[in-house]
Structures are given as structure tokens and as C-alpha cells.
Design a protein around this motif. Sequence first.
Motif, short mmCIF file in Angstrom:
data_model
loop_
_atom_site.label_atom_id
_atom_site.label_comp_id
_atom_site.label_asym_id
_atom_site.label_seq_id
_atom_site.Cartn_x
_atom_site.Cartn_y
_atom_site.Cartn_z
N LEU A 39 53.48 34.02 63.74
CA LEU A 39 53.17 33.89 62.25
C LEU A 39 52.06 34.67 61.83
N ASP A 40 51.71 35.75 62.77
CA ASP A 40 50.78 36.75 62.18
C ASP A 40 51.49 37.97 61.56
N ARG A 41 52.78 37.93 61.24
CA ARG A 41 53.65 38.96 60.84
C ARG A 41 53.84 38.84 59.34
N ARG A 42 52.52 38.99 58.67
CA ARG A 42 52.65 38.58 57.13
C ARG A 42 52.88 39.85 56.44
N LEU A 43 53.44 39.71 55.38
CA LEU A 43 53.55 40.74 54.38
C LEU A 43 52.25 41.17 53.83
N PRO A 44 51.87 42.35 53.54
CA PRO A 44 50.76 42.78 52.77
C PRO A 44 50.75 42.17 51.52
N GLU A 45 49.50 41.83 51.12
CA GLU A 45 49.49 41.20 49.94
C GLU A 45 48.06 41.48 49.07
N VAL A 46 48.25 41.87 47.70
CA VAL A 46 47.16 42.03 47.07
C VAL A 46 46.96 41.56 45.62
N GLU A 47 46.03 41.32 45.05
CA GLU A 47 45.60 40.96 43.89
C GLU A 47 44.95 41.72 43.04
N VAL A 48 45.47 42.18 41.98
CA VAL A 48 44.36 43.15 41.15
C VAL A 48 43.84 42.32 39.92
N PHE A 49 42.75 42.94 39.58
CA PHE A 49 42.09 42.25 38.15
C PHE A 49 41.88 43.07 37.20
N GLU A 50 41.94 42.76 35.87
CA GLU A 50 41.73 43.44 34.82
C GLU A 50 40.10 43.93 34.65
N HIS A 51 39.47 42.99 34.98
CA HIS A 51 37.74 43.38 34.97
C HIS A 51 37.03 43.42 36.17
N ARG A 52 36.00 43.92 36.41
CA ARG A 52 35.23 43.81 37.32
C ARG A 52 34.79 42.22 37.80
#
Length: 127
Positions: A39-52
Motif C-alpha cells: 500500500l506504500d506505493r502511492r502517487l506523488p501528491e501536491v497541493e498549491v495555494f494562492e497565498h502564503r
Amino acid sequence: MSQLIELQQSRGPIIEPASLIVGAVIPPDVPPNERRRFLDRRLPEVEVFEHRDFNGDRWRTSFGYSYVGDDWQDRISSIIVYSGFFQFFEDVNFGSSTFDPVTLGVGQYRFVEEVGIRNDTITSWHA
């Protein structure tokens, strides 16, 4: 979920839900305490945000983009990497003219300038 696993075990390999992992097939003879390694074979995953500080509009994805699109170009100020590694670039097609590409692993990055990325300059990234 346990009923689903028991049913699948009687018919062959267990295939975990795609929302957790991609392509992880657990052979039926693997003991329950060793299933985690599949189960440790996860896709890379990212979240980006407009502001700090993770404020404003947000976008969560597992994909790399040679161009993030007009809606996100030069608008990213903070990032959370949930799994994998992502390399961020200032220009389209993974180019950077004023800063070296920055690779970030799992973590929360409150403000991109703290990790060497000029604020509101990310235009592409890849995992």
C-alpha cells in the motif's frame, strides 16, 4: 471494508481502491500484517495555494504540468507535498531563468520564498 476484503480473498488477489493507490495488487498469500508494503506505493501528491500560509484558492493534484494554465501561472505562494517529490520551475516546459529548479519532498511550505522559489513565479512542475 473487511467484508469486501474477505470476499476478494476468496476469489484471488486483493485490489485496493484506486483512491488510495494505483495498481497495488496484494497476492492472496500475503499475511495481513505485511500488506502495508503493497500500500506504500502511492502517487506523488501536491497541493498549491494562492497565498502564503495555505490561504486563498487551492489546487490538489498528482500530476506534473509543463504549463499550469492561465488560472495558476505566477500565483502560487505556499505548497503542501503529501507524498513523493516535486520539482518546481519558473517557466513553461520545466525551465527556469532566474532561480534554479527547487525539489520539495513531503512537507508543508508556508511561503515559497523560504525554500528558494520567488513568490508568484511557478509556471510548471513535475513529480
